[in-house]
Design a protein around this motif. Structure first.
Motif, PDB file in Angstrom:
ATOM      1  N   LEU B 437     -19.900   1.419 -20.990  1.00 52.57           N
ATOM      2  CA  LEU B 437     -20.303   2.756 -21.415  1.00 52.57           C
ATOM      3  C   LEU B 437     -19.073   3.628 -21.685  1.00 52.57           C
ATOM      4  O   LEU B 437     -19.037   4.367 -22.674  1.00 52.57           O
ATOM      5  CB  LEU B 437     -21.185   3.414 -20.351  1.00 52.57           C
ATOM      6  CG  LEU B 437     -22.635   2.926 -20.308  1.00 52.57           C
ATOM      7  CD1 LEU B 437     -23.355   3.560 -19.136  1.00 52.57           C
ATOM      8  CD2 LEU B 437     -23.346   3.258 -21.628  1.00 52.57           C
ATOM      9  N   GLU B 438     -18.091   3.497 -20.796  1.00 57.96           N
ATOM     10  CA  GLU B 438     -16.866   4.286 -20.976  1.00 57.96           C
ATOM     11  C   GLU B 438     -16.182   3.936 -22.291  1.00 57.96           C
ATOM     12  O   GLU B 438     -15.814   4.813 -23.069  1.00 57.96           O
ATOM     13  CB  GLU B 438     -15.893   4.023 -19.814  1.00 57.96           C
ATOM     14  CG  GLU B 438     -16.118   4.955 -18.640  1.00 57.96           C
ATOM     15  CD  GLU B 438     -15.263   4.557 -17.438  1.00 57.96           C
ATOM     16  OE1 GLU B 438     -14.291   3.786 -17.614  1.00 57.96           O
ATOM     17  OE2 GLU B 438     -15.595   5.018 -16.325  1.00 57.96           O
ATOM     18  N   ILE B 439     -16.105   2.595 -22.502  1.00 59.30           N
ATOM     19  CA  ILE B 439     -15.472   2.123 -23.745  1.00 59.30           C
ATOM     20  C   ILE B 439     -16.258   2.632 -24.951  1.00 59.30           C
ATOM     21  O   ILE B 439     -15.694   3.130 -25.922  1.00 59.30           O
ATOM     22  CB  ILE B 439     -15.382   0.576 -23.755  1.00 59.30           C
ATOM     23  CG1 ILE B 439     -14.347   0.140 -22.702  1.00 59.30           C
ATOM     24  CG2 ILE B 439     -15.012   0.050 -25.130  1.00 59.30           C
ATOM     25  CD1 ILE B 439     -14.403  -1.337 -22.384  1.00 59.30           C
ATOM     26  N   ASN B 440     -17.609   2.525 -24.818  1.00 57.34           N
ATOM     27  CA  ASN B 440     -18.465   2.999 -25.905  1.00 57.34           C
ATOM     28  C   ASN B 440     -18.203   4.455 -26.232  1.00 57.34           C
ATOM     29  O   ASN B 440     -18.081   4.836 -27.397  1.00 57.34           O
ATOM     30  CB  ASN B 440     -19.932   2.822 -25.527  1.00 57.34           C
ATOM     31  CG  ASN B 440     -20.439   1.455 -25.946  1.00 57.34           C
ATOM     32  OD1 ASN B 440     -19.719   0.702 -26.605  1.00 57.34           O
ATOM     33  ND2 ASN B 440     -21.666   1.140 -25.566  1.00 57.34           N
ATOM     34  N   THR B 441     -18.164   5.258 -25.143  1.00 56.59           N
ATOM     35  CA  THR B 441     -17.938   6.689 -25.345  1.00 56.59           C
ATOM     36  C   THR B 441     -16.583   6.933 -26.021  1.00 56.59           C
ATOM     37  O   THR B 441     -16.486   7.715 -26.977  1.00 56.59           O
ATOM     38  CB  THR B 441     -17.972   7.424 -23.987  1.00 56.59           C
ATOM     39  OG1 THR B 441     -19.118   6.980 -23.281  1.00 56.59           O
ATOM     40  CG2 THR B 441     -18.022   8.921 -24.172  1.00 56.59           C
TER      41      THR B 441
END
Lengths: 134, 671
Positions: B437-441
């Protein structure tokens, strides 16, 4: 003739805005500053002309559009001048935040030059000729 | 409302005890009722038998004097001498008296007023005779066992038999007859005399034979008759004068110095008095009693049965026998029976209750133990207690429970291990998800910033190229204008690619809400948007029945818009036709978009869904080449698939896509 303050750091965009207003019905007096800080200073200087409308970009160095809006919230003499956000961002969160901080309208800069000119003319139509401003 | 909870123990023991009490009460009640019904019958039968006994005895008692009178009459008429032989007659009478104990005296009075008498007094035999067998001096001698005169007991002058009531009665009636009841000289007893006139063949009166009967003899008999505990009997004349009773009372009363007979309603025995009153009341006088009858009434609130019997003979007896027995005499026995029955039932109930308590303890005890074991098991401290129980089902239940418990504890151990593993896996997954999710964000922000920043210079390129073409039109030659147009076109294309990139980066990020969406309405909006190109290209669009589905409506609209505009864009027929159809599969909605366009080469069927890929490298076809990539991304967001179902170059294409049917289960998956 009305006084319009343009707070915008992109010279190209300033040029396009000027071109748009030039095509308008009457020549308005356009004043340009390149960030929010300068805008605040300009508006606080009593020797400067009384501004009827502010066109505000969001992404700027030194003081961006949101910070300007927050400063404006604190000062009642600034709050009575309508602010139109003119930005290339169409992010939903930017739109919401701008209105939350007291922006009077939000216009995305169109990519198409014709539409850009049209947008400027629409702003002039509404805010200079139709809407009553202090 | 709080529900009443009863221990099983109480239920088993209680139900059993209640059941017993009910049965006992029922048996007791029935027994009481039956016995009460039989009281009447028994008492009636009893009185009947007793009365018959009384009747027979009294009758034979009264008959005896007549029989002896008849014998004596024949005896004296055998010849003339016998009637004149005073001594012979006395001997005859004495021997008869010795034989018949119920008779008190047998005697003969002749026409001269003389008397010959043999009699009995308490414990001795006596004779009475007048001198010369004529009226005059009267002498009473006691006799010894040899009938010899022992002692002169009494001597009275001026006795005349002809004046005595028995003599007068016999003469008056002219046949054998009872005298009135009379009180003896002693005043200690009453007697009745059966008097028989003796006539010769010519019918001349020769004398009167008479036998005295002491009524105390009847009373003695009545006393010894068994009439139950409290039963009493009395005999009364129709005049109401008492004859005899089963009580100790002497039916003689001393009135102003002289003795007279007692009326029944004067009796000191309240029982005789009361029964007499009832009978008198019932028959309105004793004269009206003509037949035997059993009366039922209450004496002092106690129910009694009274047998009333009119006793009559040919010689003037006209008496009433009244025998009364209180019901309680019989009821007492019945009550006693009932009391015994009740005691037995109570004992039986108590014993049964104790047995049922013990019995239910057999059942409830193990259940309690089992319950405790289950509670232990729930707390986690299980130890396998191997116990055997008396009750078969309970024992089976217990072993089933033990088996279940051991299985449960094994399963629990395995489960704990598995849960541990799963938790570890879950934590790892959470961690990785968080990272993703962090990477996605970060990626999203990055792509947004890139696109945004890229758009600024492109806008400038386009704008100022335009300004040049507007402001310096006259100063440019054909080549210059062409170059400028190329710059504008390239900038426009790049801007559109950036827009699509932005769009792609935001799929699933915005408008993540699934709403109920009418696909028919979505298609209407799409065809409205594409109205101009539909009209320009003379496109015919056929839409069959469309469903309502749960989806991200804005994105599904984008899907249809891209697919339909592709079909329009790549149509090469004069009358392009687009068929949009739907069918429902078990887990998916399936949509199909078919056109009669130019078709797609087989090797392109998968590639076209890649980013910036176009099936036709033709400058005439505008677009960034991201349309189908966006479609694929959106469909995948809806857990569906999109594919080229059929396509023939020059004939047309069918693209199909599915959307997972939204329900509570996959709602979580979609989130």
């Amino acid at each position: 003739m009305k006084n319009i303050l343009i707070i915008e750091d992109n010279d190209d965009d300033i040029l396009m805005i000027r071109r748009g207003f030039k095509k308008g019905r009457i020549g308005n007096d356009l004043h340009c500053v390149s960030n929010g800080k300068e805008g605040i200073n300009y508006l606080s200087d009593v020797t400067e002309k009384k501004i009827n409308l502010i066109l505000l970009d969001l992404n700027m160095e030194v003081m961006n559009g949101f910070d300007f809006l927050m400063e404006r919230e604190k000062k009642s003499f600034l709050k009575k001048i309508p602010v139109v956000i003119l930005t290339s961002s169409n992010r939903q969160e930017d739109i919401e935040r701008a209105y939350q901080l007291g922006a009077n309208s939000y216009v995305e800069k169109p990519l198409d030059p014709d539409k850009f000119i049209k947008a400027i003319l629409s702003i002039e139509d509404f805010w200079i000729y139709l809407a009553k401003t202090p | 409302m709080k529900q009443l909870k009863l221990p099983l123990f109480f239920i088993i023991a209680g139900v059993f005890t209640i059941y017993l009490i009910l049965i006992s009460s029922l048996v007791g009640y029935l027994s009481y009722k039956t016995s009460k019904d039989s009281v009447n019958k028994i008492s009636t039968e009893f009185i009947d038998t007793t009365i018959k006994y009384i009747k027979n005895n009294v009758n034979s008692f009264l008959e005896l004097p007549h029989k002896i009178n008849k014998l004596n009459s024949s005896f004296v008429l055998q010849n003339n001498t016998k009637l004149k032989d005073q001594n012979l007659l006395e001997q005859q009478f004495v021997s008869e008296i010795r034989s018949f104990k119920s008779l008190s005296s047998i005697y003969l009075g002749n026409t001269n007023g003389g008397l010959a008498l043999g009699g009995r007094e308490n414990d001795f035999i006596y004779t009475i005779s007048t001198d010369n067998f004529r009226s005059g001096s009267f002498k009473k001698y006691s006799l010894d066992l040899n009938n010899d005169k022992k002692e002169l007991l009494l001597a009275l002058p001026n006795f005349d038999a002809r004046t005595r009531p028995w003599y007068i009665t016999a003469v008056k009636n002219n046949r054998e007859h009872w005298s009135d009841i009379y009180i003896l000289f002693s005043g200690q007893d009453m007697a009745i005399a059966a008097a028989r006139p003796v006539f010769n063949k010519k019918g001349t009166l020769l004398g009167v034979l008479s036998i005295d009967l002491f009524l105390s003899k009847i009373q003695d008999f009545l006393k010894q008759v068994d009439l139950g505990k409290n039963g009493e009997v009395f005999i009364v004349e129709k005049s109401g004068l008492l004859v005899a009773s089963s009580t100790e009372e002497l039916p003689i009363i001393s009135d102003n110095g002289s003795n007279r007979r007692l009326f029944a309603n004067e009796s000191n025995e309240p029982y005789i008095r009361d029964v007499m009153d009832k009978i008198t009341l019932k028959y309105n006088g004793l004269e009206n009693i003509t037949k035997e009858e059993i009366l039922s009434f209450k004496l002092n609130d106690a129910p009694v049965h009274t047998y009333v019997y009119p006793l009559k003979d040919n010689y003037g007896i006209d008496w009433i026998i009244a025998a009364t027995i209180p019901d309680s005499d019989f009821m007492e026995d019945i009550w006693e029976n009932n009391r015994n029955l009740i005691i037995i039932l109570i004992i039986a109930s108590i014993v049964s209750a104790i047995l049922s308590i013990i019995g239910s303890a057999w059942v409830v005890g193990p259940i309690r133990k089992l319950n405790a074991s289950i509670k232990d098991l729930v707390k986690g401290n299980w130890e396998n207690k191997k116990e055997t129980y008396f009750v078969k089902e309970i024992d089976s239940l217990s072993s089933s429970f033990n088996y279940m418990a051991s299985q449960l504890s094994n399963t629990l151990k395995e489960l704990k291990l598995e849960v541990g593993e799963r938790k570890a896996a879950e934590n790892a997954m959470k961690e990785s998800l968080k990272n993703t999710l962090e990477i996605n964000t970060k990626l999203e922000n990055f792509s947004y910033t890139i696109s945004h920043d890229l758009k600024e210079p492109i806008r400038s390129i386009r704008t100022f190229s335009q300004f040049i073409s507007e402001d310096y039109r006259d100063k440019l030659d054909a080549d210059g204008k062409d170059y400028l147009n190329r710059i504008i076109r390239a900038a426009t294309k790049m801007a559109s690619m950036i827009d699509d990139l932005l769009l792609l980066s935001r799929i699933g990020k915005q408008d993540i809400y699934f709403t109920k969406t009418n696909i028919k309405n979505i298609l209407k909006e799409v065809t409205d948007t594409l109205k101009q190109s539909i009209i320009e290209n003379n496109v015919k669009i056929n839409i069959n029945t469309m469903p309502e589905i749960f989806c991200q409506s804005v994105w599904i609209k984008t899907v249809f818009q891209n697919l339909i505009s592709n079909s329009i864009k790549y149509s090469d027929k004069k009358e392009p036709i687009i068929n949009i159809s739907y069918r429902k599969l078990s887990d998916y909605h399936e949509f199909s978009i078919n056109d009669n366009g130019r078709g797609i080469e087989k090797e392109q069927h998968v590639k076209i869904f890649g980013l910036f890929r176009k099936a036709h490298q033709d400058k005439n076809f505008e677009g960034s080449g991201a349309g189908l990539a966006i479609v694929k991304s959106v469909i995948e967001q809806h857990n569906g698939k999109v594919w080229v179902d059929w396509s023939e170059p020059g004939q047309g294409t069918t693209i199909k896509f599915t959307i997972k049917i939204w329900n509570k289960f996959n709602k979580d998956v979609l989130k």
